[in-house]
Design an enzyme around this catalytic site. Sequence first.
Site, PDB file in Angstrom:
ATOM      1  N   ARG A  70      43.634  31.300 -24.649  1.00 24.45           N
ATOM      2  CA  ARG A  70      44.507  32.465 -24.468  1.00 24.45           C
ATOM      3  C   ARG A  70      44.970  32.613 -23.025  1.00 24.45           C
ATOM      4  O   ARG A  70      46.072  33.099 -22.759  1.00 24.45           O
ATOM      5  CB  ARG A  70      43.795  33.722 -24.964  1.00 24.45           C
ATOM      6  CG  ARG A  70      43.589  33.691 -26.460  1.00 24.45           C
ATOM      7  CD  ARG A  70      42.803  34.879 -26.911  1.00 24.45           C
ATOM      8  NE  ARG A  70      41.463  34.519 -27.348  1.00 24.45           N
ATOM      9  CZ  ARG A  70      40.447  35.369 -27.390  1.00 24.45           C
ATOM     10  NH1 ARG A  70      40.620  36.608 -26.994  1.00 24.45           N
ATOM     11  NH2 ARG A  70      39.275  34.980 -27.811  1.00 24.45           N
ATOM     12  N   GLU A  79      30.451  36.103 -25.323  1.00 21.30           N
ATOM     13  CA  GLU A  79      29.957  37.140 -26.237  1.00 21.30           C
ATOM     14  C   GLU A  79      29.504  36.542 -27.562  1.00 21.30           C
ATOM     15  O   GLU A  79      28.580  37.044 -28.187  1.00 21.30           O
ATOM     16  CB  GLU A  79      31.048  38.211 -26.466  1.00 21.30           C
ATOM     17  CG  GLU A  79      30.497  39.479 -27.087  1.00 21.30           C
ATOM     18  CD  GLU A  79      31.567  40.509 -27.436  1.00 21.30           C
ATOM     19  OE1 GLU A  79      32.768  40.255 -27.228  1.00 21.30           O
ATOM     20  OE2 GLU A  79      31.183  41.582 -27.939  1.00 21.30           O
TER      21      GLU A  79
END
Length: 174
Positions: free
Chosen positions: A62, A99
Amino acid sequence: MDDIRAELESHIALVPDFPEPGILFRDLTPVFTRAELFRGMVDAMVEPFAGRYDAFAGIEARGFLLAGAASMRTDAGVLAVRKAGKLPRATLAESYALEYGVARLEVHADELDPGARVLVLDDVLATGGTAAATCSLVERAGWEVAGVAVVLELEALGGRSALKGREVFSLLQA
Ligand SMILES: O=P(O)(O)OC[C@H]1O[C@H](OP(=O)(O)OP(=O)(O)O)[C@H](O)[C@@H]1O
Ligand SMILES: Nc1ncnc2[nH]cnc12
């Protein structure tokens, strides 16, 4: 600036349990389809660092979108920071946790001139594992970290403490 923040918030989709149960995923793809919003977002991310960078580190995948767009809005190029095994020449590598998993990032060791100032761009700052690994690659290669700019900082995950001593700018916090 407040206008763009409100626009951004309304175009970031919240997706529960992706990519695994318990993760609330922040999906910025609706922002990327809106050219004016995308442009305004990139301008707002790099503006605090004006005159202090020579290149943008774009973190696969991204971050590539952000760094490419920032390059077209300024006169700085893109340092491609890729997931393991994709770069064809001599690389430096860093493994890290994020995460929802572990990964490994690489850069070409000779991509920029020594001392080049690199602004790290990404969409989300969560644990900071990805951004910290990128900063470490930049410094191991002999370049300087100008700072880290992200669209959205997930404050509860402590990314800023993983980046202690670095200038971190986030457009939105959650
Ligand atoms: O602060 P952290 O806990 O490290 O998480 C943030 C990173 O997680 C996402 O990337 P992801 O690895 O999911 O890759 P993608 O861009 O290929 O979707 C995001 O784009 C950041 O790079
Ligand atoms: N919750 C989240 N949403 C989107 N990207 C992420 N990267 C790490 N955590 C994320």
